[in-house]
Write an enzyme that holds these catalytic residues in place. Structure first.
Site, mmCIF file in Angstrom:
data_model
loop_
_atom_site.group_PDB
_atom_site.id
_atom_site.type_symbol
_atom_site.label_atom_id
_atom_site.label_comp_id
_atom_site.label_asym_id
_atom_site.label_seq_id
_atom_site.Cartn_x
_atom_site.Cartn_y
_atom_site.Cartn_z
ATOM 1 N N GLU A 202 0.822 -1.223 0.000
ATOM 2 C CA GLU A 202 0.000 0.000 0.000
ATOM 3 C C GLU A 202 0.854 1.270 0.000
ATOM 4 O O GLU A 202 0.638 2.183 0.818
ATOM 5 C CB GLU A 202 -0.986 -0.015 1.171
ATOM 6 C CG GLU A 202 -2.029 -1.110 1.004
ATOM 7 C CD GLU A 202 -3.254 -0.982 1.889
ATOM 8 O OE1 GLU A 202 -3.190 -0.282 2.906
ATOM 9 O OE2 GLU A 202 -4.283 -1.599 1.542
ATOM 10 N N GLU A 384 -5.202 -8.489 -1.853
ATOM 11 C CA GLU A 384 -5.980 -8.357 -0.615
ATOM 12 C C GLU A 384 -7.415 -8.046 -0.966
ATOM 13 O O GLU A 384 -7.669 -7.124 -1.755
ATOM 14 C CB GLU A 384 -5.460 -7.222 0.280
ATOM 15 C CG GLU A 384 -4.263 -7.573 1.101
ATOM 16 C CD GLU A 384 -3.884 -6.467 2.085
ATOM 17 O OE1 GLU A 384 -4.785 -5.792 2.622
ATOM 18 O OE2 GLU A 384 -2.669 -6.287 2.300
HETATM 19 C C1 BGP Z 1 -4.687 -3.148 4.298
HETATM 20 C C2 BGP Z 1 -3.396 -3.656 4.846
HETATM 21 C C3 BGP Z 1 -3.469 -4.885 5.669
HETATM 22 C C4 BGP Z 1 -4.797 -5.149 6.331
HETATM 23 C C5 BGP Z 1 -6.010 -4.694 5.586
HETATM 24 C C6 BGP Z 1 -7.298 -4.662 6.368
HETATM 25 O O1 BGP Z 1 -4.682 -1.777 4.366
HETATM 26 O O2 BGP Z 1 -2.444 -3.880 3.837
HETATM 27 O O3 BGP Z 1 -2.339 -4.922 6.490
HETATM 28 O O4 BGP Z 1 -4.831 -5.055 7.659
HETATM 29 O O5 BGP Z 1 -5.847 -3.446 4.988
HETATM 30 O O6 BGP Z 1 -7.345 -3.519 7.167
HETATM 31 P P1 BGP Z 1 -7.736 -3.539 8.684
HETATM 32 O O7 BGP Z 1 -6.844 -4.541 9.313
HETATM 33 O O8 BGP Z 1 -7.500 -2.188 9.178
HETATM 34 O O9 BGP Z 1 -9.153 -3.946 8.720
#
Ligand code: BGP
Length: 487
Positions: A202, A384
């Site tokens: 990201e 993701e």
């Molecule tokens: C993205 C990241 C992850 C992950 C995901 C979900 O931004 O790359 O590391 O955590 O989001 O977000 P969250 O854990 O805040 O729900």
């Protein structure tokens, strides 16, 4: 094409500080995220920092972290605070069990990140930490038993704390050298078993002390740090291609799709400008040069210019990415007058939201895939996607998560439409996150994503027992049918 390619990669994605734990074990050094407390939407998690006179710095309202962090402030652990990265959900000691569960679902790829501080505890050593390398060797070899290939995130939003304190992290060029040294070590050690690499997670969304080691991430420092990350990524790609001729490199972008709030031309124009905040990153790394509107983006943030070394332009060109990968969870809307880099944006009245206020928008995923491919003309990798929800386990820890199945079904259908109807080449899909883990944004455990329930609460209490949820069997069937059967 009426079916997904036979070599389509199906799997899951995790990040070390949310999943691995093993704090202080195997010679691991301290990383920036280690100082982050747990939190919630109302009370953001934050770094605890202390001024020389002992005053603690309170978190402000910024996303995740207190920012800016005064130059004289030092990180500090408070005795009564909980730091979720230290144990996370203990993949460090459960990796065999977790990989077996992933293999049962049919995964042929597993995306995980390497903790930089496990390989170079401060980032400054000349020699790597053998115990750290051995841990990831063991993980990769365990995966190989099941025919699962790694997709490695080299840097997932963090760095050894020492690099943040000594150099102000990515603000300094010295961090590029530390990163390239770290990459060389990974490529030499794991390159015979790893084809797919992501240089950063990201990269368009990370900023501030935790992810980038930069104390003041508003304005010039942030964009200077981004330039150094672009150069570091390009150098890693060049080196990786030399050392591992079959390797493929991507970097990962946060692609919450952004729509104009209305059809009012000013809102639509603002939306285009806001989207350029993302294209600034994807264009530069995907095409190998800064886009024509780069200065316009910088000006919005009060940045006059970026300091570049003479050779940087050529490095960016030579080190462009092989594929474009992104995370996709939701979409947002923006309107004229909204602040620049409006993380999260406003909610969309046409969409349902998750309990954390994220608008559920499967069509936005198809939109993203098309848009990126049309523009960059390189394969896509969705690395993701998933639903953070509150699960209610029964007395055996089993969760009936039809809501998660519904979310994934609609998003996988959208992905298939992009591939099969719109003809977007896509290498694979790794769902976030196959085993429940700690939330990045809030540090909570109750925001669960997994196909597998982990018995642990927000403060780290629990047995860590793993129990497959209903979605586990569903995903197994999806993968067995190579995405044909989403019922
Ligand atoms: C993205 C990241 C992850 C992950 C995901 C979900 O931004 O790359 O590391 O955590 O989001 O977000 P969250 O854990 O805040 O729900």
């Amino acid at each position: 094409m009426s079916k997904l390619p036979d070599d389509f990669l199906w799997g899951g994605a995790t990040a070390d500080f949310q999943y691995e734990g093993g704090f202080g074990e195997g010679g691991r050094g301290i990383a920036t995220h280690d100082y982050e407390t747990n939190g919630s939407v109302e009370h953001p998690r934050h770094h605890t920092m202390k001024m020389p006179d002992g005053t603690l710095i309170e978190p402000n309202s910024s996303f995740i972290l207190a920012d800016p962090v005064p130059p004289e402030a030092e990180p500090v652990f408070l005795p009564d605070a909980y730091y979720p990265s230290h144990k996370a959900v203990d993949f460090y000691h459960h990796y065999k069990e977790d990989i077996k569960l992933m293999a049962e679902m049919g995964f042929n790829v597993f995306r995980f990140s390497i903790a930089w501080s496990r390989i170079y505890p401060t980032g400054l050593e000349d020699e790597p930490n053998e115990a750290g390398l051995q841990f990831y060797d063991d993980v990769i070899n365990e995966m190989a038993k099941y025919g699962m290939e790694p997709l490695i995130t080299i840097c997932h939003d963090e760095m050894p704390m020492e690099l943040a304190l000594k150099y102000d992290g990515w603000k300094s060029r010295e961090t590029i050298d530390a990163y390239v040294k770290y990459c060389r070590t990974l490529f030499e050690r794991f390159g015979d078993r790893c084809r797919y690499w992501l240089t950063f997670n990201e990269i368009n969304a990370v900023r501030g002390f935790g992810p980038c080691g930069v104390r003041n991430s508003d304005g010039p420092d942030r964009y200077q740090a981004d330039h150094h990350m672009f150069v570091a990524s390009a150098k890693a790609v060049i080196l990786g291609h030399q050392l591992m001729p079959n390797s493929k490199f991507g970097a990962m972008y946060a692609m919450s799709e952004i729509y104009p709030a209305t059809s009012k031309p000013e809102d639509v124009f603002h939306c285009m400008q806001e989207r350029r905040e993302n294209w600034y990153f994807i264009d530069t790394m995907g095409r190998g040069y800064y886009p024509s509107f780069a200065q316009e983006v910088l000006s919005h943030h009060g940045v006059k210019e970026i300091k570049m070394a003479a050779e940087d332009e050529q490095t960016l060109l030579d080190g462009q990415l092989d594929f474009i990968s992104f995370s996709y969870y939701r979409s947002n809307t923006v309107k004229a007058g909204d602040p620049w880099f409006n993380v999260g944006g406003d909610s969309n009245p046409y969409l349902k939201q998750t309990p954390w206020g994220w608008g559920i928008d499967p069509l936005g995923l198809r939109y993203c895939m098309n848009e990126i491919y049309d523009r960059i003309q390189k394969p896509i990798f969705i690395v993701e996607n998933g639903l953070g929800a509150v699960d209610q386990p029964d007395e055996n820890g089993y969760v009936d998560d039809d809501y998660r199945i519904a979310y994934l079904r609609e998003h996988l259908q959208a992905m298939k439409d992009a591939i099969l109807i719109d003809k977007v080449p896509c290498l694979g899909y790794t769902m976030w996150a196959p085993i429940d883990l700690v939330s990045l944004s809030t540090g909570e455990m109750k925001k669960r994503y997994g196909f597998v329930y982990v018995d642990m609460d927000d403060l780290g209490h629990g047995t860590l027992k793993r129990v497959p949820k209903k979605s586990f069997g569903w995903m197994k069937k999806v993968i067995e049918s190579n995405g044909e059967d989403l019922s």
